[in-house]
Each structure stands twice: as structure tokens, then as C-alpha cells.
Design a protein around this motif. Structure first.
Motif, mmCIF file in Angstrom:
data_model
loop_
_atom_site.group_PDB
_atom_site.id
_atom_site.type_symbol
_atom_site.label_atom_id
_atom_site.label_comp_id
_atom_site.label_asym_id
_atom_site.label_seq_id
_atom_site.Cartn_x
_atom_site.Cartn_y
_atom_site.Cartn_z
ATOM 1 N N LEU A 144 5.580 12.405 -5.880
ATOM 2 C CA LEU A 144 6.892 12.379 -5.251
ATOM 3 C C LEU A 144 7.968 11.962 -6.250
ATOM 4 N N LEU A 145 7.704 10.910 -7.026
ATOM 5 C CA LEU A 145 8.657 10.421 -8.023
ATOM 6 C C LEU A 145 7.994 10.523 -9.399
ATOM 7 N N SER A 146 8.077 11.653 -9.977
ATOM 8 C CA SER A 146 7.408 11.882 -11.267
ATOM 9 C C SER A 146 8.038 11.008 -12.345
ATOM 10 N N GLY A 147 7.209 10.142 -12.915
ATOM 11 C CA GLY A 147 7.674 9.298 -14.012
ATOM 12 C C GLY A 147 8.476 8.107 -13.579
ATOM 13 N N VAL A 148 8.765 7.988 -12.324
ATOM 14 C CA VAL A 148 9.547 6.858 -11.813
ATOM 15 C C VAL A 148 8.636 5.997 -10.953
ATOM 16 N N LYS A 149 8.640 4.715 -11.239
ATOM 17 C CA LYS A 149 7.770 3.793 -10.512
ATOM 18 C C LYS A 149 8.605 2.862 -9.648
ATOM 19 N N LEU A 150 8.128 2.718 -8.400
ATOM 20 C CA LEU A 150 8.762 1.755 -7.500
ATOM 21 C C LEU A 150 8.120 0.389 -7.681
ATOM 22 N N HIS A 162 0.820 -1.200 0.000
ATOM 23 C CA HIS A 162 0.000 0.000 0.000
ATOM 24 C C HIS A 162 0.862 1.261 0.000
ATOM 25 N N SER A 163 1.925 1.258 0.810
ATOM 26 C CA SER A 163 2.802 2.432 0.894
ATOM 27 C C SER A 163 3.493 2.693 -0.441
ATOM 28 N N ILE A 164 3.943 1.621 -1.113
ATOM 29 C CA ILE A 164 4.578 1.790 -2.426
ATOM 30 C C ILE A 164 3.568 2.316 -3.437
ATOM 31 N N GLU A 165 2.346 1.822 -3.366
ATOM 32 C CA GLU A 165 1.305 2.301 -4.276
ATOM 33 C C GLU A 165 0.990 3.768 -4.013
ATOM 34 N N MET A 166 1.040 4.179 -2.730
ATOM 35 C CA MET A 166 0.816 5.585 -2.403
ATOM 36 C C MET A 166 1.862 6.479 -3.064
ATOM 37 N N ILE A 167 3.137 6.055 -3.017
ATOM 38 C CA ILE A 167 4.202 6.841 -3.643
ATOM 39 C C ILE A 167 4.041 6.861 -5.163
ATOM 40 N N ASN A 168 3.720 5.689 -5.713
ATOM 41 C CA ASN A 168 3.568 5.624 -7.181
ATOM 42 C C ASN A 168 2.389 6.468 -7.654
ATOM 43 N N ASN A 169 1.379 6.607 -6.818
ATOM 44 C CA ASN A 169 0.205 7.396 -7.211
ATOM 45 C C ASN A 169 0.342 8.866 -6.828
ATOM 46 N N SER A 170 1.485 9.237 -6.253
ATOM 47 C CA SER A 170 1.721 10.633 -5.869
ATOM 48 C C SER A 170 2.692 11.274 -6.850
#
Length: 928
Positions: free
Chosen positions: A89-95, A79-87
Motif C-alpha cells: 500500500l505504501l511502497s517504501g514508506v513506513k508508518l 497489528h494493523s500498522i504492521e499489516m500496512i507496512n508489510n503490504s
């Protein structure tokens, strides 16, 4: 460890597996692609299924015992990784992520770690052995996990090879803060140093000092036990027993060791508080057996199980007693709650735990919510059949709140912080390079940035300290039964920096007060006024209570030592809780003894005045004139008056003036009195002595005024030197236990003794002279009374010396007053009372004729005796026999004796002429 060494030294390690793990991809628990891959290690299953006591083939066995709590930890990371990917914070970069199930086993975890270290984008799963991994590109950039400290240590030592960041959300062993041994390890929770410190603080705050501890037999348990033992020893808390239980469920001795631990708990009846550093499945088994055996204690839970719903839902868990625990600080859980509500919509592809959970729900669809956890645990021990998606979705929708009930907010928040920390570190790295390229940076570069990253979450700022720890603090929780269900409520927060509990709720304060009602002590509490006396036991907490001795006190319970009062100003009785200020004492005017002595002094002054009046009114009588004259009498009476008045300086609060005055005034006045009496004794001896040699000597010695001035002057010199060189001063005598005696310190014992000794010498000389003339006529026998007076003086002062030397306290001045009064009264009574008696009661003897007759009679007797002694002496020397005179004539011897008698009588009358000259007419004296 031997297997670990073999795996590391191999140049190429190829991961291969047999059933049920056919390929390395089968070993992966959950995965999702991304530009930057993050590994995850979670003990989703409790143990590996094995029919043997120990492995016989190098293969990874099937994991059994689905753990819902750890499954939720896995979902929290996803869930936390999905939160970052949907924010943004890392434009264009996916964890992305690769999550592995450690099965609570170090060996399985090492296999996952090897895959993390395997070379990225390689056709085969290999780990290259290099001297320098600075340019090596592993499969993942960082690892989150593992949860358990022993597993984390093993993984960290492997990841250190490439300095791959490892961020743990649960491992709290203090040793992991050592950056020399674990340079790439970080964590989002405090170390056990703070947890044990908080536990000991709670124990001490609650008044407990006799406790037990149960830990696991692994690195986590042993390190926690050592740290806890150090903390307890530093805070006077004793560990009554230490029970160690095997760490892994695959160990078949767990049941035996749990039973032994319960036997020890039951045997130690005085131990009512037990600290538990165990995993959740250990606590689950321990509490089930404790409930069966009716064990009711107070349990202090470590962070690993303090909020475990699996344990709170044990049937009859309330019978186990009170449970107080420490958990990690919670964060905002609303987003995760929404995630769980919509979990049935989350893709289950490449997520084996989610599929397994769905199958377990289907298998337990008929079970009530209260029994669902146990049903899942039972079914997860075997093989499940996968069911249709329609059943899975329906079961998810029916059990929406089940996962939420099992959520542990502290762990979820710690996992979120770990993922957010990596996300912000990646953001910092990606500002200067294209992170869509997986080769943009190496893990060690990410580690450097991660150590210094600072980010905010929920309005709070977070960062790693120099030890790689994120000291977020603890919540103190209490298990309470509400409406038939065990509920976990937060009591307080523990501030790591200041080491204090922060309590804001009144109800929580009441709960803390209730904890103090629980008794867990080796010995009964020593009340204020007592101190602990340790027994032969090795524990300092086992002791006896003894009362504080005099002049000591204790104002708290269970004090090791009584505190000493300031002996100079304070005192304390036996078993005192405070020191009392000493009362200042001295011989005060309102003291009954002082009043009595002052009354006697006033009476003496009245006697002196009365005698003076009597002598003045009878100035011309023979008795007064024969006393040496009115001047001498007045001087002696004045001395007595001064001595009686001087006693007043011994009463009342001492002052420097009174201390100096009372001794010098007594010494000088009494010396003057004795000097006058000495002259009177000398005069009497001179008047009635018939030895020519002695009489000549006395005539030369008899110089009244010079002798009086000389004798008194010597005493004046002694007292003057005393006052100048070592004057008496006021001193506080603090030697007595309860009072301060204000007294006059004599300054010089030698000077004081010299003054008294000089008076004694004069009195002794006076006594000798008076004793010589003790056989004078009755009405003129002043020498006899002087002798008695001097005897009284000697007796009084001889008794005074030992009494004065052994007496202390406020009545010491009274001793000196008494001896002064005795001396004064003795001399006054012996010298003046007989004369007053004659003047007042025998006036017929106080006439000139009576007085002359008495003198004549005494002189005739004395002269005859002396003449006879001379005749006897002459007869002996001349050998002339003495014969009686014949009636008709006189012998020569008789005539010689008669002539000598007349000569002696004449000399007596001449020597007494001075005393009787004013009494008899001169013509009468001549005729005599």
C-alpha cells in the motif's frame, strides 16, 4: 479545564515528570519508528494510583488496574500498522506509532496530546504558540483514539488547534458529529444517535415501555441519556428511573451510588428491562453486587461492554438475567488471531503493555484460565517484578487462547478501519510527493484527504460521511450459557440506513420471540377493543384500560385512542375490534307487522268488494236508494279500495316512484271520499232543516258535482306542486347506530302538512253538517254514522301526528299504514255496515211501505215540534194566552197551530221527495 487553559497559553511547555515518569520518553507506552508517525491513545489501565482524594502536586501518578480488553485494542492498532507496512500500500514508506496510556483520566490524556502537538525533531519537548499552524510540523501526523467519549472530546479540542486528524474507534457521543466544535474529529463507528435508536427499536419491538437506565456521570453518560430520552419519548417508551454513577474509579462514592442504583432497581418491581451505558469496570462491580442481592432483570448493553469477556466470566453471571447488547460490526479476524498466536515472537522492546502482560502472566502462572482475568486484575494493582524471558515465552505458549477469548471483534475491526483509512489517505498524498521525508505534508493536509478517502476491506466499501462518521452498523448480540460458559452469540444486524433488524437465522427469530415474553410495563397491556386512559401520573405509559365506546374500535394492543367507525355505513358495539357494516333495513314484505297490516288491507278490500256486490244486488231497495244513489256509493267505495291498495306502497324497498305515489294517491283518493261524504251530509241537512234562512243558504250551496270536483281539484293542485317542487325521495337514514333505514323523505314537511290539513278541514266541515242531522230516523240516520266516522278519523290522525313525529326506524311507514287503515275502516264501517245489516238482516224494514211509514212518522214529529215552537213564539209576541180547547169547540190559537203543522209537514215531504220519489207512487206523494 483550568490546567488545560494554562497549558495552552504558555509559549513554551516543557514536559517534565517525577517518579515514576522521569523523562517524557518514559511516558510513552509503546513506540516504533517510521517515516510517518501516528499517535495512539488507549486506556490500558483503569485508574491512577493516588493516596489522596484529589491531586496535591502537578505530577502524573502511576497507573494501575491492567485492562486486558484495552491492551488488545493496543495490539490491534500495532497489528494493523504492521499489516500496512508489510503490504504494498505504501511502497517504501513506513508508518510508525507512539501509543500512550490514558489511564482513563483526562489529565493524563491531555499530557499525551501536548506531546503529540510538540514540535517535530526538536531537542526539547515544546509546543509553540502560533497564529497560523499551516506550516507547523508536530510530532505525529494523526491520532487514533481515544476510546472514551469524554476523553476524546478534551483531546479533540486541543488537536483542533492544528487540525490534526483524530480517528476514534470507540467514542460514540452524538455531539462529536458536530463539525463546528470538532472539525478534525472522525470515527469508524456510528454515533450514539443510532445506538439509542436501535435500542429503542428493540424495546418497542419486544413490547416493553417501562424501563430504567444507568449511565456514568460524564459527557458520555449524560449525552447518551439525553439522546436516549428523546428517542424513547418519540416512541412512547417511558423511563421509570435514571441512575447516574461516577465515571472514574478513583471516585470513592462509586460503591454507594451502585448500591443506591440496586435499591432503585429492586424497588421498581415492574421494571424488568434496564439499559446500561457504563464502562466495563462499572458493569463488573454492578453485576457482582446484583448477583449477591439476587437481582434478575433483562439488561440492554451498550457497545462499550456488550462483548466484554471480563464480565461474561463473572462467577454465576447467569443469575443476573438475560443480556442483550449492541456491538460494532465485526470483520475478518483471522489475521489478528494469527498475530495473537505468535505474540511471544513479537519484539517487546519499547512496548511496556506487552512486558507488563508478560509479567502478569508469570505472576498468575499457577491460576486456572477461568480465574486468570481476576488474578491479573488483582496483581496489576501493585508493583511486579520482571522475570526472565524463558518464563515469559513459556507462559505465552501456555496461554495462547486467553487473549483470543478476551478479543472483542467489533472494536478490533473499528481499529483496523481507522488505521486503514489513514493508510489509504497517506497513499493518496504520497502519490505526488516523497513521503519518506517527514516534512512532506502537514496534518491538516492529511485531514482534507482523509475526509474524502474511500477504501475496501473484506469486500465492503468504507468512507466517512459529512459528519465524519463511518456508519458501519451494529450487531445485536445475546448472552447465552452453553456448556456452563457464558457465550456471546449474534442475533441480528441493525441496518442504520433503513432502521430495521436483519434476522437470517431461525434460532435468532425464536430468541426475538422469547424477548416478547418478558414483561416490562407500567400498566397491564390493553387488549384490542380497549384504549389507554392516562392517569394522573407524569408518565404516558402508566394508564388504565377502558373499553372503546359504541361506534369506536381498536384493533391493536395499547392503542392511545379508539378509532371512529364511519357512522354513515358502519357501526361497532362496545369494546369492538372491528367495524361492522350497517344492515340496510326497511319495512319488508316478510316482516310480521307488514304481513298483519297487509292482511288487514286485503280484508278491507274484500269488504269493499262485498259491499259493492251487496249494493249492486239490492239496487232498487229503499236503503240503497236513500244512500245518495249508486254512483256516489261506488265513488266512495272506489276511494276506499284505492286507500286500502295504497298501503302496499308503504311496504317493501322504497323507490322514488313508490314514495311519490303513496302520498299523492292517498291525498287525492281520501279527499274525493271526504268530498262525497260532505255532499251527503249537506243533502241530509238540506232535507231535514226547517229553518228558512238556513235552508235557502243550503240550497244555494248544494251543487254536488262542482263541489266534489272543486274540493278534489284543490288537493290535486297541492299534490302536483308538491311532486314538482319538492317531491318525496328515497333517503338513507344513518342516524341509527347499527342499521341504515331506507325511507321515503317527504321532501317538504309543509306540503305534507298542507295535504293532511286540507283533508282535515274537509272532514271537519263534514262533521259539522253531519252533526246537525244526527237525530234522523234510525234506519235513515246516515248523518249519525258519518259523525262517528269523522270522529274516528280525527282521533286517529290526532294520535298519528305525535306518534309519527317521535317514531323512527323501519316501522315509521307502518304508523302511517295503521292510521290509514283506521280511517278507512272507521268510515267504511260507519257508512256501509249499518246499511248492509239492514239489507241482510232486517229485510222487513227495507220495504217501500215501512220506509214511507218511518219518514211520515219522523216528519209528523218534526213538523209538530216546529209548529209548537212557532205558536209559542207568536203567543209571546202578541200576549195572547194559550187556552186548552173546550170539548165542544176549537180556539183560534189551536187552529193556528194546526194550520202551521200542516204547512211544515208538507214542506218536509217536498224536501224528501227526491229521496223517496222512486220508492212511493206519485199519487201517494200528492195525497200526502
Amino acid at each position: 479545564m483550568a490546567l488545560l487553559i494554562i497549558l495552552i497559553i504558555c509559549f513554551v511547555i516543557i514536559l517534565a515528570s517525577s517518579q515514576p515518569c522521569q523523562t517524557p520518553d518514559d511516558f510513552v507506552t509503546a513506540t516504533s519508528p517510521g517515516h510517518i508517525m501516528i499517535g495512539g491513545l488507549f486506556a490500558i489501565h483503569e485508574k491512577m494510583l493516588s493516596s489522596d482524594d484529589y491531586p496535591r502536586r502537578p505530577e502524573i501518578q502511576k497507573c494501575v488496574g491492567f485492562d486486558i480488553s484495552i491492551f488488545l485494542h493496543t495490539l490491534a492498532m500495532i497489528h494493523s500498522i504492521e499489516m500496512i507496512n508489510n503490504s504494498t500500500l505504501l511502497s517504501g514508506v513506513k508508518l510508525g506509532y507512539e501509543i500512550y496510556d490514558t489511564c482513563t483520566d483526562v489529565t493524563v490524556t491531555m499530557a499525551a496530546a501536548l506531546r503529540f502537538l510538540s514540535k517535530f525533531n526538536c531537542s526539547r519537548e515544546i509546543v509553540e504558540l502560533k497564529c497560523d499552524y499551516s506550516s507547523y510540523m508536530p510530532r505525529v501526523k494523526a491520532v487514533i483514539g481515544a476510546g472514551y467519549s469524554e476523553i476524546t472530546m478534551a483531546v479533540s479540542r486541543m488537536l483542533n488547534l492544528q487540525l490534526m486528524p483524530q480517528v476514534s474507534y470507540e467514542s460514540t457521543a452524538e455531539i462529536l458529529s458536530d463539525k463546528i466544535r470538532f472539525p478534525s474529529f472522525l470515527r469508524t463507528v456510528p454515533s450514539d444517535f443510532y445506538q439509542t435508536k436501535a435500542m429503542v427499536h428493540l424495546i418497542q419491538k419486544s413490547g416493553w415501555n417501562w424501563i430504567g437506565i444507568i449511565t456514568t456521570d460524564d459527557d458520555y453518560g449524560r449525552l447518551a441519556l439525553n439522546t436516549f430520552a428523546i428517542q424513547t419519548a418519540a416512541n412512547n417508551v417511558c423511563i421509570a428511573f435514571k441512575e447516574v454513577i461516577p465515571a472514574f474509579l478513583s471516585d470513592n462514592t462509586i460503591e454507594v451510588r451502585i448500591n443506591q442504583a440496586l435499591e432503585k432497581i429492586i424497588a421498581e418491581a415492574q421494571v424488568n428491562v434496564i439499559v446500561v451505558f457504563l464502562r466495563q469496570f462499572h458493569v463488573f462491580n454492578l453485576f457482582n453486587k446484583a448477583i449477591e442481592r439476587n437481582v434478575n432483570k433483562t439488561w440492554i448493553a451498550s457497545d462499550i461492554w456488550s462483548t466484554a469477556t471480563k464480565i461474561t466470566t463473572i462467577p454465576n453471571i447467569k443469575r443476573i438475567g438475560k443480556i442483550v447488547g449492541f456491538t460494532f460490526t465485526r470483520g475478518n479476524m483471522s489475521s489478528f488471531h494469527s498475530f495473537l498466536q505468535n505474540l511471544h515472537l513479537f519484539p517487546s522492546d519499547n512496548n511496556k503493555p506487552l512486558n507488563e502482560y508478560a509479567m502478569l502472566l508469570s505472576a498468575c502462572a499457577h491460576v486456572k484460565d477461568s480465574d486468570l482475568s481476576q488474578c491479573i486484575s488483582n496483581h496489576s494493582q501493585g508493583t511486579l517484578t520482571y522475570k526472565a524471558n524463558k518464563d515469559i515465552e513459556r507462559n505465552f505458549s501456555l496461554r495462547n487462547d486467553f487473549l483470543w477469548d478476551y478479543t472483542e471483534p467489533g472494536f478490533v475491526h473499528s481499529i483496523q478501519l481507522a488505521v486503514f483509512a489513514l493508510g489509504y489517505a497517506v497513499q493518496d498524498l504520497c502519490q505526488a510527493q516523497d513521503c519518506q521525508n517527514p516534512n512532506a505534508f502537514q496534518p491538516w493536509e492529511l485531514l482534507d484527504v482523509l475526509k474524502n478517502v474511500t477504501f475496501t476491506d473484506g469486500g465492503n466499501s468504507f468512507h466517512f460521511d459529512a459528519h465524519g462518521d463511518m456508519n458501519t452498523g451494529y450487531d445485536v448480540v445475546l448472552w447465552k450459557e452453553i456448556n456452563g460458559h457464558m457465550t456471546i452469540t449474534r442475533l441480528a444486524q441493525y441496518d442504520l440506513k433503513n432502521g430495521v433488524f436483519i434476522i437470517t437465522d431461525q434460532e435468532a427469530k425464536n430468541e426475538f420471540r422469547n424477548l416478547k415474553q418478558i414483561q416490562s410495563k407500567c400498566s397491564k397491556e390493553c387488549s384490542p377493543g380497549q384504549m389507554k386512559k392516562t392517569t394522573k401520573s407524569q408518565h404516558i405509559c402508566c394508564y388504565e384500560c377502558v373499553d372503546c365506546p359504541e361506534n369506536h374500535y381498536s384493533n391493536q394492543t395499547d392503542m392511545d385512542h379508539c378509532l371512529l367507525c364511519n357512522n354513515e355505513t358502519h357501526w361497532a358495539p362496545v369494546r369492538s375490534t372491528v367495524c361492522f357494516e350497517k344492515e340496510v333495513e326497511y319495512l319488508s314484505w316478510n316482516d310480521s307487522l307488514a304481513i298483519l297490516l297487509m292482511a288487514l288491507s286485503l280484508l278491507g278490500i274484500m269488504f269493499v268488494l262485498a259491499i259493492g256486490i251487496i249494493f249492486t244486488r239490492n239496487l232498487n231497495t229503499p236503503v240503497v236508494k236513500s244512500s245518495g244513489g249508486l254512483t256516489v256509493c261506488y265513488v266512495i267505495l272506489l276511494c276506499h279500495f284505492l286507500n286500502f291498495a295504497n298501503t302496499g306502497f308503504f311496504v317493501g324497498e322504497p323507490q322514488d316512484f313508490t314514495c311519490k305515489t303513496r302520498q299523492t294517491l292517498f291525498g287525492v283518493s281520501f279527499t274525493l271520499c271526504i268530498s262525497c261524504i260532505l255532499m251527503k251530509s249537506l243533502k241530509i241537512l238540506l232535507a231535514f232543516s226547517f229553518d228558512p234562512k238556513l235552508q235557502n243558504f243550503l240550497k244555494c250551496l248544494y251543487k254536488p258535482i262542482p263541489i266534489i270536483f272543486t274540493c278534489t281539484g284543490i288537493q290535486v293542485v297541492i299534490c302536483t306542486l308538491w311532486v314538482i317542487l319538492a317531491a318525496p325521495t328515497v333517503e338513507e337514514n344513518v342516524s341509527l347506530p347499527r342499521v341504515i333505514i331506507l325511507e321515503c323523505e317527504e321532501g317538504s314537511v309543509l306540503a305534507f302538512g298542507t295535504m293532511l290539513g286540507y283533508i282535515a278541514i274537509l272532514a271537519f266541515i263534514c262533521f259539522i253538517f253531519a252533526f246537525k242531522g244526527r237525530k234522523l230516523p234510525e234506519n235513515y240516520n246516515e248523518a249519525k254514522f258519518i259523525t262517528f266516522g269523522m270522529l274516528i278519523y280525527f282521533i286517529a290522525w290526532i294520535i298519528f301526528i305525535p306518534v309519527y313525529a317521535t317514531t323512527f326506524g323501519k316501522y315509521l311507514p307502518a304508523v302511517e299504514i295503521i292510521v290509514i287503515l283506521i280511517s278507512n275502516y272507521g268510515i267504511l264501517c260507519c257508512m256501509f255496515f249499518p246499511k248492509c245489516y239492514v239489507i241482510l238482516c232486517k229485510q222487513e224494514t227495507n220495504t217501500k211501505s215501512a220506509f214511507l211509514k218511518m219518514i211520515y212518522s219522523y216528519s209528523s214529529h218534526s213538523a209538530g215540534s216546529l209548529a209548537m215552537s212557532h205558536v209559542s213564539l207568536d203567543s209571546t209576541n202578541s200576549n195572547i194566552p194559550m187556552t186548552n180547547p173546550s170539548p165542544g169547540g176549537k180556539s183560534a190559537a189551536w187552529q193556528k197551530s194546526k194550520d202551521l203543522e200542516e204547512q211544515v209537514f208538507g214542506r218536509i215531504c217536498r224536501e224528501n221527495a227526491t229521496s223517496i220519489s222512486k220508492t212511493l207512487p206519485r199519487k201517494r206523494i200528492s195525497s200526502i
